[in-house]
Design a protein around this motif. Structure first.
Motif, short mmCIF file in Angstrom:
data_model
loop_
_atom_site.label_atom_id
_atom_site.label_comp_id
_atom_site.label_asym_id
_atom_site.label_seq_id
_atom_site.Cartn_x
_atom_site.Cartn_y
_atom_site.Cartn_z
N THR A 135 -3.60 5.48 -24.32
CA THR A 135 -2.99 6.10 -23.54
C THR A 135 -2.71 5.04 -22.43
O THR A 135 -1.94 5.19 -21.82
N ARG A 183 -5.02 10.94 -7.13
CA ARG A 183 -6.34 10.34 -7.17
C ARG A 183 -6.82 8.90 -7.56
O ARG A 183 -7.57 8.63 -8.25
N ARG A 208 -8.68 8.95 -15.55
CA ARG A 208 -7.71 9.67 -15.75
C ARG A 208 -8.62 10.85 -17.43
O ARG A 208 -8.51 12.29 -17.23
N ALA A 209 -9.44 10.48 -18.24
CA ALA A 209 -9.96 11.05 -19.23
C ALA A 209 -11.08 11.29 -19.08
O ALA A 209 -11.30 12.79 -19.28
N PHE A 210 -11.45 10.78 -17.03
CA PHE A 210 -13.23 12.02 -17.61
C PHE A 210 -12.75 12.46 -15.54
O PHE A 210 -13.64 13.23 -15.00
N ASP A 211 -11.30 13.20 -15.43
CA ASP A 211 -10.84 13.85 -14.73
C ASP A 211 -11.82 13.36 -12.98
O ASP A 211 -12.52 14.05 -12.30
N ALA A 212 -11.08 10.98 -12.92
CA ALA A 212 -11.80 10.89 -11.89
C ALA A 212 -11.38 10.20 -11.08
O ALA A 212 -10.17 10.08 -11.01
N ASN A 271 -16.00 9.36 -10.24
CA ASN A 271 -15.65 8.48 -10.03
C ASN A 271 -15.57 6.80 -11.01
O ASN A 271 -16.90 7.06 -11.52
N GLU A 286 -22.17 10.35 -10.51
CA GLU A 286 -20.84 10.41 -11.11
C GLU A 286 -20.71 9.32 -11.46
O GLU A 286 -18.84 9.84 -10.87
#
Length: 125
Positions: free
Chosen positions: A77, A117, A99-103, A2, A31
């Protein structure tokens, strides 16, 4: 994972109407990803509204998450996202970090409304 936008952090620390909505992501510190731009924005606002001790206490809470510096890759980015989505600089850095952490990005900032997301909650008041 998150990422919590500065608007959501400030809502949480002010115990505003949406504080409990954002608490879910903030209180799961294992997280939690915290972009340094969030530290800047939240510290500045709390310092402006209260005092330095209060601002430092807030930052100590934020630092329980994983602090992420703005590196060259994130900066580039973010610049692309800023142009593509017409986002201000700080917002594009938040989104690039998420986005870099797929959060999931948690926010009250309408600039993010409708993006994938992103958990947007309209600010009240």
């Amino acid at each position: 994972m998150n990422v919590v936008d500065s608007s959501a952090w400030l809502e949480y620390f002010a115990n505003g109407p949406n504080a409990s909505y954002f608490a879910r992501s903030i209180e799961k510190t294992e997280e939690l990803v915290v972009p340094t731009i969030s530290l800047y924005e939240v510290f500045k606002r709390i310092l402006q509204q209260r005092d330095e001790d209060s601002a430092l206490q807030v930052i100590a809470v934020m630092q329980q998450g994983r602090i992420v510096d703005l590196d060259p890759s994130l900066a580039l980015t973010a610049a692309r996202l800023s142009l593509d989505l017409k986002l201000p600089m700080a917002d594009s850095i938040m989104l690039a970090t998420a986005r870099a952490f797929d959060a999931v990005l948690w926010t009250q900032d309408v600039d993010f409304k409708g993006l994938p997301r992103v958990r947007y909650r309209k600010a009240t008041g």
